[in-house]
Design a protein around this motif. Structure first.
Motif, PDB file in Angstrom:
ATOM      1  N   LEU A  19      -9.593 -12.987  -5.885  1.00 48.76           N
ATOM      2  CA  LEU A  19      -8.204 -13.160  -6.310  1.00 48.76           C
ATOM      3  C   LEU A  19      -7.529 -11.798  -6.500  1.00 48.76           C
ATOM      4  N   PHE A  20      -8.202 -10.899  -7.225  1.00 50.25           N
ATOM      5  CA  PHE A  20      -7.651  -9.565  -7.454  1.00 50.25           C
ATOM      6  C   PHE A  20      -7.441  -8.833  -6.128  1.00 50.25           C
ATOM      7  N   ASP A  21      -8.425  -8.899  -5.240  1.00 49.55           N
ATOM      8  CA  ASP A  21      -8.337  -8.211  -3.964  1.00 49.55           C
ATOM      9  C   ASP A  21      -7.212  -8.791  -3.109  1.00 49.55           C
ATOM     10  N   CYS A  22      -7.034 -10.084  -3.171  1.00 46.69           N
ATOM     11  CA  CYS A  22      -5.963 -10.743  -2.422  1.00 46.69           C
ATOM     12  C   CYS A  22      -4.597 -10.237  -2.904  1.00 46.69           C
ATOM     13  N   ILE A  23      -4.434 -10.125  -4.210  1.00 45.52           N
ATOM     14  CA  ILE A  23      -3.185  -9.593  -4.768  1.00 45.52           C
ATOM     15  C   ILE A  23      -2.989  -8.143  -4.327  1.00 45.52           C
ATOM     16  N   LEU A  24      -4.070  -7.378  -4.330  1.00 40.12           N
ATOM     17  CA  LEU A  24      -4.021  -5.978  -3.903  1.00 40.12           C
ATOM     18  C   LEU A  24      -3.641  -5.867  -2.425  1.00 40.12           C
ATOM     19  N   ILE A  25      -4.192  -6.740  -1.598  1.00 40.22           N
ATOM     20  CA  ILE A  25      -3.862  -6.743  -0.170  1.00 40.22           C
ATOM     21  C   ILE A  25      -2.389  -7.060   0.039  1.00 40.22           C
ATOM     22  N   LEU A  26      -1.904  -8.089  -0.647  1.00 43.29           N
ATOM     23  CA  LEU A  26      -0.491  -8.460  -0.504  1.00 43.29           C
ATOM     24  C   LEU A  26       0.433  -7.337  -0.969  1.00 43.29           C
ATOM     25  N   THR A  27       0.148  -6.788  -2.134  1.00 46.62           N
ATOM     26  CA  THR A  27       0.996  -5.737  -2.693  1.00 46.62           C
ATOM     27  C   THR A  27       0.978  -4.490  -1.822  1.00 46.62           C
ATOM     28  N   SER A  28      -0.210  -4.029  -1.470  1.00 50.11           N
ATOM     29  CA  SER A  28      -0.306  -2.813  -0.663  1.00 50.11           C
ATOM     30  C   SER A  28       0.270  -3.022   0.735  1.00 50.11           C
ATOM     31  N   GLY A  29       0.124  -4.233   1.269  1.00 50.16           N
ATOM     32  CA  GLY A  29       0.683  -4.529   2.586  1.00 50.16           C
ATOM     33  C   GLY A  29       2.197  -4.445   2.591  1.00 50.16           C
ATOM     34  N   VAL A  30       2.815  -4.968   1.549  1.00 52.31           N
ATOM     35  CA  VAL A  30       4.277  -4.891   1.445  1.00 52.31           C
ATOM     36  C   VAL A  30       4.713  -3.443   1.244  1.00 52.31           C
ATOM     37  N   LEU A  31       4.062  -2.754   0.295  1.00 52.64           N
ATOM     38  CA  LEU A  31       4.458  -1.374  -0.011  1.00 52.64           C
ATOM     39  C   LEU A  31       4.179  -0.415   1.143  1.00 52.64           C
ATOM     40  N   ALA A  32       3.146  -0.696   1.927  1.00 50.75           N
ATOM     41  CA  ALA A  32       2.789   0.193   3.040  1.00 50.75           C
ATOM     42  C   ALA A  32       3.854   0.206   4.131  1.00 50.75           C
ATOM     43  N   HIS A  33       4.657  -0.822   4.184  1.00 54.70           N
ATOM     44  CA  HIS A  33       5.628  -0.925   5.272  1.00 54.70           C
ATOM     45  C   HIS A  33       7.064  -0.677   4.826  1.00 54.70           C
ATOM     46  N   ILE A  34       7.215  -0.159   3.630  1.00 56.22           N
ATOM     47  CA  ILE A  34       8.534   0.289   3.180  1.00 56.22           C
ATOM     48  C   ILE A  34       8.688   1.732   3.661  1.00 56.22           C
ATOM     49  N   PRO A  35       9.815   2.040   4.295  1.00 57.88           N
ATOM     50  CA  PRO A  35      10.005   3.408   4.792  1.00 57.88           C
ATOM     51  C   PRO A  35       9.834   4.458   3.687  1.00 57.88           C
ATOM     52  N   ASP A  36       9.246   5.566   4.041  1.00 55.32           N
ATOM     53  CA  ASP A  36       9.020   6.726   3.166  1.00 55.32           C
ATOM     54  C   ASP A  36       8.028   6.478   2.037  1.00 55.32           C
ATOM     55  N   MET A  37       7.238   5.422   2.129  1.00 58.47           N
ATOM     56  CA  MET A  37       6.182   5.207   1.126  1.00 58.47           C
ATOM     57  C   MET A  37       4.960   6.023   1.547  1.00 58.47           C
ATOM     58  N   PRO A  38       4.176   6.489   0.585  1.00 58.50           N
ATOM     59  CA  PRO A  38       2.980   7.271   0.934  1.00 58.50           C
ATOM     60  C   PRO A  38       1.996   6.466   1.788  1.00 58.50           C
ATOM     61  N   LYS A  39       1.294   7.157   2.678  1.00 59.31           N
ATOM     62  CA  LYS A  39       0.279   6.528   3.535  1.00 59.31           C
ATOM     63  C   LYS A  39      -0.870   5.930   2.720  1.00 59.31           C
ATOM     64  N   ALA A  40      -0.997   6.344   1.484  1.00 56.79           N
ATOM     65  CA  ALA A  40      -2.069   5.830   0.625  1.00 56.79           C
ATOM     66  C   ALA A  40      -2.004   4.307   0.524  1.00 56.79           C
ATOM     67  N   TRP A  41      -0.806   3.750   0.572  1.00 61.14           N
ATOM     68  CA  TRP A  41      -0.679   2.283   0.500  1.00 61.14           C
ATOM     69  C   TRP A  41      -1.296   1.616   1.721  1.00 61.14           C
TER      70      TRP A  41
END
Length: 118
Positions: A67-89
């Motif tokens: 459950l925690f990992d699923c939330i992390l995947i969803l959150t990081s997936g959304v944040l990773a594709h916002i322009p100018d966000m760090p590659k760490a996401w």
């Protein structure tokens, strides 16, 4: 029941492989299939909540980590594709997806142990 479990295993494996091929499928397809996969996980969890509740505590840990990992995947997936966000996401999204596969294998083993896949 074994046939149903085998079909589910093949289906989940195919969907995960599909999700790992985002460069071939395109971002829109990746996002839609990923969201549908998460919805399927939620439905599965709701259907199996009684069996989960009756499992020993140490086995519930895998479900909580999923459950925690699923939330992390969803959150990081959304944040990773916002322009100018760090590659760490994006890195976190990829690593979380790999961890998810490992946890999902452990979860499927639990189904076999507790016979909750029916």
């Amino acid at each position: 029941m074994k046939n149903k479990r085998s079909r589910m295993l093949v289906t989940v494996t195919a969907v995960l492989l599909f999700l790992f091929c985002e460069r071939l499928t395109g971002m829109s397809v990746h996002m839609i299939v990923g969201l549908l996969f998460v919805i399927g996980l939620v439905v599965h969890t709701v259907i199996k909540r009684k069996a989960i509740k009756n499992m020993p505590g140490k086995y519930k840990a895998v479900d909580y980590m999923l459950l925690f990992d699923c939330i992390l995947i969803l959150t990081s997936g959304v944040l990773a594709h916002i322009p100018d966000m760090p590659k760490a996401w994006l890195i976190l999204h990829s690593v979380s997806a790999c961890i998810f596969v490992i946890l999902l294998v452990a979860h499927m083993i639990q189904h076999r142990m507790f016979d909750t896949a029916s």
